[in-house]
Scaffold this active site. Structure first.
Site, mmCIF file in Angstrom:
data_model
loop_
_atom_site.group_PDB
_atom_site.id
_atom_site.type_symbol
_atom_site.label_atom_id
_atom_site.label_comp_id
_atom_site.label_asym_id
_atom_site.label_seq_id
_atom_site.Cartn_x
_atom_site.Cartn_y
_atom_site.Cartn_z
ATOM 1 N N GLY A 1 15.547 -5.716 4.993
ATOM 2 C CA GLY A 1 16.487 -4.724 5.988
ATOM 3 C C GLY A 1 17.596 -4.197 5.194
ATOM 4 O O GLY A 1 17.747 -4.681 4.081
ATOM 5 N N CYS B 1 13.090 -10.584 1.034
ATOM 6 C CA CYS B 1 14.508 -9.555 0.638
ATOM 7 C C CYS B 1 15.506 -10.174 1.970
ATOM 8 O O CYS B 1 15.839 -11.122 1.763
ATOM 9 C CB CYS B 1 14.302 -8.051 0.748
ATOM 10 S SG CYS B 1 15.506 -7.280 -0.026
ATOM 11 N N TYR B 2 15.807 -9.256 2.693
ATOM 12 C CA TYR B 2 16.895 -9.542 3.581
ATOM 13 C C TYR B 2 16.308 -10.948 4.417
ATOM 14 O O TYR B 2 17.163 -11.885 4.770
ATOM 15 C CB TYR B 2 17.090 -8.431 4.688
ATOM 16 C CG TYR B 2 18.283 -8.688 5.817
ATOM 17 C CD1 TYR B 2 19.470 -8.389 5.674
ATOM 18 C CD2 TYR B 2 17.687 -9.285 7.109
ATOM 19 C CE1 TYR B 2 20.231 -8.841 6.559
ATOM 20 C CE2 TYR B 2 18.490 -9.420 8.064
ATOM 21 C CZ TYR B 2 19.904 -9.154 7.825
ATOM 22 O OH TYR B 2 20.801 -9.708 8.937
ATOM 23 N N HIS C 1 9.489 -7.381 -2.734
ATOM 24 C CA HIS C 1 8.933 -6.886 -1.850
ATOM 25 C C HIS C 1 7.279 -6.963 -2.233
ATOM 26 O O HIS C 1 6.878 -6.006 -2.983
ATOM 27 C CB HIS C 1 9.120 -5.358 -1.512
ATOM 28 C CG HIS C 1 10.496 -5.277 -0.764
ATOM 29 N ND1 HIS C 1 10.535 -5.414 0.749
ATOM 30 C CD2 HIS C 1 11.655 -5.312 -1.111
ATOM 31 C CE1 HIS C 1 11.692 -5.250 0.990
ATOM 32 N NE2 HIS C 1 12.409 -4.993 -0.136
ATOM 33 N N GLU D 1 4.809 -6.629 -0.462
ATOM 34 C CA GLU D 1 4.032 -5.482 0.437
ATOM 35 C C GLU D 1 3.883 -3.842 -0.194
ATOM 36 O O GLU D 1 3.089 -3.246 -0.146
ATOM 37 C CB GLU D 1 4.357 -5.222 1.892
ATOM 38 C CG GLU D 1 5.803 -4.690 1.872
ATOM 39 C CD GLU D 1 7.011 -5.379 1.699
ATOM 40 O OE1 GLU D 1 8.219 -5.196 2.294
ATOM 41 O OE2 GLU D 1 7.019 -6.751 0.982
ATOM 42 N N GLY E 1 -9.662 16.934 19.372
ATOM 43 C CA GLY E 1 -10.549 17.276 18.300
ATOM 44 C C GLY E 1 -10.060 16.363 16.758
ATOM 45 O O GLY E 1 -11.092 16.513 16.091
ATOM 46 N N ASP F 1 -8.225 10.386 16.188
ATOM 47 C CA ASP F 1 -7.815 9.364 17.085
ATOM 48 C C ASP F 1 -8.202 9.593 18.385
ATOM 49 O O ASP F 1 -8.809 8.665 19.266
ATOM 50 C CB ASP F 1 -6.032 9.370 17.263
ATOM 51 C CG ASP F 1 -5.586 9.448 15.890
ATOM 52 O OD1 ASP F 1 -6.085 9.001 15.006
ATOM 53 O OD2 ASP F 1 -4.345 9.748 15.975
ATOM 54 N N SER F 2 -8.170 10.879 19.007
ATOM 55 C CA SER F 2 -8.783 11.167 20.574
ATOM 56 C C SER F 2 -10.248 10.842 20.397
ATOM 57 O O SER F 2 -10.786 10.639 21.375
ATOM 58 C CB SER F 2 -8.503 12.457 20.994
ATOM 59 O OG SER F 2 -8.898 13.441 20.008
ATOM 60 N N LYS G 1 -3.706 4.271 11.161
ATOM 61 C CA LYS G 1 -4.554 5.319 11.225
ATOM 62 C C LYS G 1 -5.988 4.884 10.336
ATOM 63 O O LYS G 1 -6.970 5.202 10.594
ATOM 64 C CB LYS G 1 -3.885 6.304 10.695
ATOM 65 C CG LYS G 1 -4.809 7.671 10.337
ATOM 66 C CD LYS G 1 -4.977 8.179 11.595
ATOM 67 C CE LYS G 1 -4.764 9.923 11.677
ATOM 68 N NZ LYS G 1 -4.744 10.352 12.953
#
Length: 511
Positions: free
Chosen positions: A55, A82-83, A169, A171, A224, A227-228, A367
């Site tokens: 953070g 970290c934080y 970090h 990640e 189109g 996702d949809s 995604k």
């Protein structure tokens, strides 16, 4: 099936989403919750692990986010990053002080390889650090298991209490062996079995849809995009013809896109209603330049058109949306009031008059997970790897009013970008690549004549999920080909520039 879960408490780090993503890449389900989450709520969710994110605050400054102290007594393995490590240290009686030398960027850390987090790792690695405070004294009972030249306490542990801390970090991609450290925490410390797969998600999602919808009917707005499309295919597999999909041509699509979408979905066998409302959208956008007004007009008009067609088709009980996890995260402030970057087109509820209940089968996915689901469902690459396209369409890639003439210029320039990027083999390497038409005209020379025409900016970015992005270092030959074709083929444009801004501080879209 209930998946083993590691909860990430978000203290405001720009990397919080990366923690959850890295865990999911290890087949461990992870969800992000605010730091105000109580120990009682965490007990109810029964996670196998807890991670405190980084953070921007200092633990000692006013307004710095804290944590329910009872969380430390739950007995669930907990890792502070970290934080998160500084907070853990501060709350458990250690000392956190301003660092004499701020560590930002790559740092070399020496590990105690006997520590559970560093099992199987070399004794030293380059890691990504980002902190102005450091741990001057670890809490009583904690061991120091990593150090760096500027941080004598770079990692701590208390295996008996299942508490761990990292001042860097893991990640972030720049950290060597970062994924291995998270794997050691998830599998070695928390005992995860890795039960989060896209095949299991498909099976469980279809079952959840059937349970939620029952015998009801569902209407789905198709754009189109991936996702949809994935949401619609999941719904169709779950409830068959009780699903109806509506595609609205808003006049703000790319070159020939409306017809391409109609053809693709017909081939998929989805029940599709096609509505051409381009005249209405452009009429309502006439003379509007403010980007937020454009977004709101487009959103309101879409709802009007969609609702009218849905009413003509009968009664529906549910509305399906392709909402993703980053949509939810970006649209909700985690650690308190924050400035809205932009309104989001599919998060935040529906007008009161629309009495649909929501079905959001992708709401917990990032995604790349949606793409993995699409592959699992057997969708063609053209669906799975289609680059994201904004809900408001070309209106947010055309600065100033959205007129037919300027939209036509942008469509043809954008088609050149997509064509050249595909031919060069870059399309799937990029998160997005597109053209932006600027409200700027400049002098040019073509043949023996003077021109005074528009400028186009090319935007190409690399990203995993759109939460952060870096501008793509496209080959100069590719940029030259794009520029040459646009200037020669699109009458009305005489200048092409390349956007080299990353997110943050910029956004991916220009509006």
């Amino acid at each position: 099936m209930t998946h083993q879960t590691i909860i990430v408490l978000d203290f405001g780090s720009q990397y919080t989403q990366l923690i959850a993503r890295r865990l999911r890449e290890l087949a461990v389900f992870s969800e992000i919750l605010p730091p105000t989450t109580t120990a009682e709520e965490i007990r109810r969710r029964a996670p196998v692990g807890i991670i405190f994110s980084g953070g921007p605050k200092s633990v000692s400054e006013p307004g710095a986010p804290g944590v329910d102290p009872a969380i430390f007594e739950i007995g669930t393995p907990t890792l502070g990053i970290c934080y998160g490590m500084q907070l853990l240290t501060d709350r458990l009686g250690g000392a956190v002080e301003r660092a004499p030398h701020r560590e930002y960027g790559l740092a070399t850390v020496s590990f105690a390889t006997s520590a559970p987090l560093f099992a199987g790792l070399p004794g030293e690695a380059r890691v990504w650090a980002s902190h102005g405070d450091f741990v001057a004294r670890a809490p009583e009972g904690f061991e120091i298991v990593a150090t760096s030249p500027n941080a004598p306490v770079a990692a701590i542990q208390h295996p008996g209490r299942k508490l761990y801390g990292l001042l860097f970090h893991p990640e972030v991609a720049h950290t060597e062996h970062g994924t291995d450290i998270l794997r050691n925490f998830a599998f070695g410390v928390c005992g995860c079995r890795g039960d989060w797969t896209m095949a299991s998600f498909v099976e469980e999602s279809i079952a959840r849809i059937r349970q939620q919808v029952g015998e009801g009917r569902v209407v789905c707005g198709l754009s189109g995009g991936v996702d949809s499309t994935v949401a619609a295919v999941l719904l169709h597999r779950a409830i068959g013809d009780r699903l109806t999909c509506i595609f609205v041509d808003n006049g703000l699509l790319r070159l020939n896109e409306a017809e391409q979408v109609r053809t693709r979905f017909t081939r998929l066998g989805l029940p599709l209603e096609f509505v051409d409302a381009s005249d209405l959208f452009l009429e309502r956008l006439d003379g509007v330049s403010d980007p937020e007004r454009k977004r709101k007009i487009i959103g309101a008009t879409f709802i009007d058109v969609f609702e009218r067609r849905a009413n003509e088709l009968g009664t529906f009980d549910f509305l399906a949306q392709g909402t993703l996890y980053p949509d939810v995260i970006e649209s909700v402030s985690v650690i308190g009031p924050s400035a809205a970057i932009k309104s989001h087109h599919n998060v935040g509820g529906l007008p009161e008059r629309m009495r649909f209940k929501l079905v959001e089968p992708l709401r917990e996915l990032f995604k790349d997970e949606v793409r993995a689901v699409g592959t699992t469902l057997g969708l063609d690459d053209e669906f799975v790897w289609r680059q994201p396209f904004p809900g408001p369409g070309l209106a947010v890639r055309l600065l100033g009013p959205a007129t037919r003439d300027r939209l036509d210029l942008l469509r043809r320039a954008d088609a050149v970008v997509v064509d050249e990027v595909r031919k060069a083999g870059w399309y799937r390497k990029l998160w997005q690549s597109f053209a932006v038409l600027l409200p700027v005209q400049s002098v040019g020379v073509m043949g023996d004549g003077r021109t005074y025409e528009y400028t186009v900016a090319i935007r190409a970015v690399e990203s995993k999920d759109g939460m952060t992005a870096d501008w793509a270092r496209l080959p100069h030959d590719l940029l030259a080909a794009i520029s040459s074709r646009i200037v020669n083929e699109v009458r009305g444009i005489n200048r092409v520039v390349y956007d080299i801004s990353s997110k943050p501080p910029a956004t991916i879209e220009w509006e």
